[in-house]
Design an enzyme around this catalytic site. Sequence first.
Site, mmCIF file in Angstrom:
data_model
loop_
_atom_site.group_PDB
_atom_site.id
_atom_site.type_symbol
_atom_site.label_atom_id
_atom_site.label_comp_id
_atom_site.label_asym_id
_atom_site.label_seq_id
_atom_site.Cartn_x
_atom_site.Cartn_y
_atom_site.Cartn_z
ATOM 1 N N ASP A 386 69.558 -12.927 29.106
ATOM 2 C CA ASP A 386 68.637 -12.052 28.381
ATOM 3 C C ASP A 386 68.406 -10.743 29.116
ATOM 4 O OD1 ASP A 386 68.213 -13.582 26.142
ATOM 5 O OD2 ASP A 386 66.605 -14.749 27.052
ATOM 6 N N ASP A 439 64.376 -18.644 21.739
ATOM 7 C CA ASP A 439 63.098 -18.740 22.433
ATOM 8 C C ASP A 439 62.394 -20.062 22.154
ATOM 9 O OD1 ASP A 439 63.210 -16.241 23.660
ATOM 10 O OD2 ASP A 439 62.525 -15.237 21.846
#
Length: 491
Positions: A386, A439
């Site tokens: 990320d 997530d």
Amino acid sequence: MDLQRLCCVILAFAVVLFVCFSSSVTAGDIVHDDDDAPKKPGCENDFVLVKVQTWVDGVEDAEFVGVGARFGPKIVSKEKNAHQSHLTFSDPPDCCTALRKQLARDVIMVHRGNCRFTTKANVAEAAGASAVLIINNQKELYKMVCEPDETDLDIKIPAVMLPQEAGASLEKMLRNSSSVSVQLYSPRRPLVDIAEVFLWLMAVGTILCASYWSAWTAREAAIEQDKLLKDASDELTNAKDGGASGVVDINTTSAVLFVVIASCFLVMLYKLMSYWFVELLVVLFCIGGVEGLQTCLVALLSRWFKRAGEAFIKVPFFGAVSYLTLAVSPFCITFAVVWAVYRDVSFAWIGQDILGIALIITVLQIVHIPNLKVGTVLLSCAFLYDIFWVFVSKKLFHESVMIVVARGDRSGQDGIPMLLKIPRMFDPWGGYSIIGFGDILLPGLLIAFSLRYDWLAKKNIQTGYFLWAMFAYGLGKVAIIESTFFRLIIY
């Protein structure tokens, strides 16, 4: 059903590969690094989105969105306090030299370029303008700042940057009508929108359901194994071994390879992103959503229709399929197809969330991490993934690859469907609060493992690890939702 489960697992990993962060901006992107934007007296405003409401010949018309400058007075936040002012062209268009005529508190529209933003504002103010709309020469918005050597910053009129398309529309209005008026105001966003609360509940609730289902299944399998050991029955042991094939365990090697495979997949999406590519992702999402919804419904309904859930029929290509699965499959397929056809309507987010939640729960039921070591490696790799593709990739590709892909900038559509979203209810700017599947899926693997471990180790809720893992996830999810929301403005 092994083939269907395998397809679901493959799709789930594809989802995780590139949807850990997602965002969408309806007001146009805002580009400029805040760290390079100096603040000093006369140039210390926060960057705010500004609504530009128009009236053509006294009739309310289109509304545009811009961004306020670092310099000048603050723009009023309430619509009732904003004044309507006549809009006029700048002459010369760049507003870099004195205007050829004085203005009577008009809002002046100027083109970007040839001089500093503060120079344009000072020239417009000297000519009697009440505000200046600077039209960008690109589709994005740009944060107007002051240069380090500037001193003439006592600017008394607001300056707002508008994207290129908005400028073209305003110019067309001015040329085709006798009078165009505008109103500038910057409504404040609520500190917390109820949509964010519901999004948090959806994320946490999805993890809870998936974790308890996974732990319940693992405990039943452990009880069954104990029975098999006591009975010492080879026949039952063989049956048990065949039934365990529905679970996929992640090992350390696959957790490490996650970064490499995910990066390759993300770059492929970045290079191939187009209208038809997004359509392909929609089809894949529907396939996974159908399998997820079907699995969840069958597991739920089998408690009331046990006989239908335990009676099987052989279906070509799919093997043994229960009658209950055959009964719910048409509904699941129809639900996904209807969503795909009408996904652009205002309430389509409901169907997308239902399919997404069902898919996530199913994946967390099928895919397991066997120990804490694998979970730590997986989440650490995902963290590095990320950070690199959201922030570091800007240095290599001149834009955030993750943001561009998640938003579907080059596809002509609103973005990829692999996320949960809910419309912001009390936000004057509208839009959606969103969270990517990654997530939820990646932390969910660790949380589901902690509950399975607690139940198999016969720990209670107070002494086990699940409660603490869930508490940490809930706090982290608040931060993620808020940071995703603010990233909608920054990028």
